[in-house]
Scaffold this motif. Structure first.
Motif, PDB file in Angstrom:
ATOM      1  N   LEU A  62      51.223  34.726  42.809  1.00 41.27           N
ATOM      2  CA  LEU A  62      50.189  34.986  43.811  1.00 41.27           C
ATOM      3  C   LEU A  62      48.904  35.498  43.165  1.00 41.27           C
ATOM      4  O   LEU A  62      47.796  35.160  43.605  1.00 41.27           O
ATOM      5  N   ILE A  63      49.043  36.286  42.097  1.00 39.40           N
ATOM      6  CA  ILE A  63      47.858  36.760  41.373  1.00 39.40           C
ATOM      7  C   ILE A  63      47.117  35.586  40.729  1.00 39.40           C
ATOM      8  O   ILE A  63      45.886  35.508  40.779  1.00 39.40           O
ATOM      9  N   VAL A  64      47.859  34.656  40.155  1.00 36.09           N
ATOM     10  CA  VAL A  64      47.236  33.479  39.536  1.00 36.09           C
ATOM     11  C   VAL A  64      46.522  32.646  40.590  1.00 36.09           C
ATOM     12  O   VAL A  64      45.367  32.224  40.412  1.00 36.09           O
ATOM     13  N   ILE A  65      47.190  32.412  41.719  1.00 41.66           N
ATOM     14  CA  ILE A  65      46.583  31.626  42.801  1.00 41.66           C
ATOM     15  C   ILE A  65      45.329  32.319  43.330  1.00 41.66           C
ATOM     16  O   ILE A  65      44.304  31.677  43.566  1.00 41.66           O
ATOM     17  N   ALA A  66      45.392  33.640  43.499  1.00 43.49           N
ATOM     18  CA  ALA A  66      44.221  34.385  43.970  1.00 43.49           C
ATOM     19  C   ALA A  66      43.071  34.277  42.977  1.00 43.49           C
ATOM     20  O   ALA A  66      41.909  34.103  43.372  1.00 43.49           O
ATOM     21  N   GLY A  67      43.377  34.352  41.688  1.00 43.29           N
ATOM     22  CA  GLY A  67      42.335  34.219  40.671  1.00 43.29           C
ATOM     23  C   GLY A  67      41.673  32.858  40.699  1.00 43.29           C
ATOM     24  O   GLY A  67      40.448  32.745  40.566  1.00 43.29           O
ATOM     25  N   VAL A  68      42.465  31.824  40.880  1.00 46.96           N
ATOM     26  CA  VAL A  68      41.908  30.468  40.954  1.00 46.96           C
ATOM     27  C   VAL A  68      41.036  30.322  42.197  1.00 46.96           C
ATOM     28  O   VAL A  68      39.937  29.761  42.135  1.00 46.96           O
ATOM     29  N   LEU A  69      41.499  30.845  43.326  1.00 45.65           N
ATOM     30  CA  LEU A  69      40.705  30.756  44.553  1.00 45.65           C
ATOM     31  C   LEU A  69      39.403  31.529  44.435  1.00 45.65           C
ATOM     32  O   LEU A  69      38.335  31.036  44.832  1.00 45.65           O
ATOM     33  N   ILE A  70      39.462  32.733  43.879  1.00 48.41           N
ATOM     34  CA  ILE A  70      38.245  33.538  43.708  1.00 48.41           C
ATOM     35  C   ILE A  70      37.259  32.832  42.787  1.00 48.41           C
ATOM     36  O   ILE A  70      36.052  32.784  43.049  1.00 48.41           O
ATOM     37  N   THR A  71      37.771  32.263  41.701  1.00 45.93           N
ATOM     38  CA  THR A  71      36.899  31.553  40.774  1.00 45.93           C
ATOM     39  C   THR A  71      36.277  30.330  41.426  1.00 45.93           C
ATOM     40  O   THR A  71      35.085  30.051  41.237  1.00 45.93           O
ATOM     41  N   ASN A  72      37.051  29.597  42.221  1.00 48.36           N
ATOM     42  CA  ASN A  72      36.503  28.418  42.909  1.00 48.36           C
ATOM     43  C   ASN A  72      35.422  28.824  43.908  1.00 48.36           C
ATOM     44  O   ASN A  72      34.390  28.156  43.994  1.00 48.36           O
ATOM     45  N   PHE A  73      35.656  29.877  44.659  1.00 51.87           N
ATOM     46  CA  PHE A  73      34.645  30.317  45.612  1.00 51.87           C
ATOM     47  C   PHE A  73      33.390  30.802  44.910  1.00 51.87           C
ATOM     48  O   PHE A  73      32.277  30.547  45.354  1.00 51.87           O
ATOM     49  N   ALA A  74      33.563  31.487  43.780  1.00 52.72           N
ATOM     50  CA  ALA A  74      32.404  32.011  43.040  1.00 52.72           C
ATOM     51  C   ALA A  74      31.588  30.860  42.436  1.00 52.72           C
ATOM     52  O   ALA A  74      30.356  30.913  42.431  1.00 52.72           O
ATOM     53  N   THR A  75      32.245  29.845  41.928  1.00 55.04           N
ATOM     54  CA  THR A  75      31.506  28.729  41.310  1.00 55.04           C
ATOM     55  C   THR A  75      30.870  27.833  42.356  1.00 55.04           C
ATOM     56  O   THR A  75      29.850  27.210  42.092  1.00 55.04           O
ATOM     57  N   ASN A  76      31.444  27.751  43.545  1.00 62.11           N
ATOM     58  CA  ASN A  76      30.869  26.910  44.598  1.00 62.11           C
ATOM     59  C   ASN A  76      29.646  27.555  45.250  1.00 62.11           C
ATOM     60  O   ASN A  76      28.849  26.861  45.886  1.00 62.11           O
ATOM     61  N   ARG A  77      29.483  28.852  45.126  1.00 60.32           N
ATOM     62  CA  ARG A  77      28.342  29.539  45.728  1.00 60.32           C
ATOM     63  C   ARG A  77      27.055  29.277  44.955  1.00 60.32           C
ATOM     64  O   ARG A  77      25.971  29.373  45.489  1.00 60.32           O
ATOM     65  N   HIS A  78      27.159  28.924  43.687  1.00 58.89           N
ATOM     66  CA  HIS A  78      25.966  28.749  42.847  1.00 58.89           C
ATOM     67  C   HIS A  78      25.489  27.339  42.891  1.00 58.89           C
ATOM     68  O   HIS A  78      25.827  26.380  42.897  1.00 58.89           O
TER      69      HIS A  78
END
Length: 78
Positions: A62-78
């Motif tokens: 779940l930590i790995v999945i959360a990290g991937v989701l957070i990274t995807n959201f952060a990269t899509n905002r830029h």
């Protein structure tokens, strides 16, 4: 031994080829994110084959999945 050597060499060559293709098509960032999914799928395959799964393994997944989701959201905002 011959079968073992064949499996190692062919597996390594194919994996390296597909990794290089992913880098050229997706880019470094997205390829690195997808590589985080490998352990999760390995655990799921093990569970399907009858292995047991611990609460620690689930928490780490779940930590790995959360990290991937957070990274995807952060990269899509830029």
């Amino acid at each position: 031994w011959l079968a073992f050597i064949y499996t190692v060499i062919v597996g390594s060559v194919c994996a390296y080829f597909w990794f290089s293709e992913a880098l050229s098509i997706l880019g470094v960032g997205k390829t690195a994110l997808f590589l985080n999914g490998v352990p999760i799928f390995i655990v799921l395959i093990g569970v399907c084959l009858g292995d047991s799964i611990s609460l620690t393994t689930i928490a780490c997944g779940l930590i790995v999945i959360a990290g991937v989701l957070i990274t995807n959201f952060a990269t899509n905002r830029h």
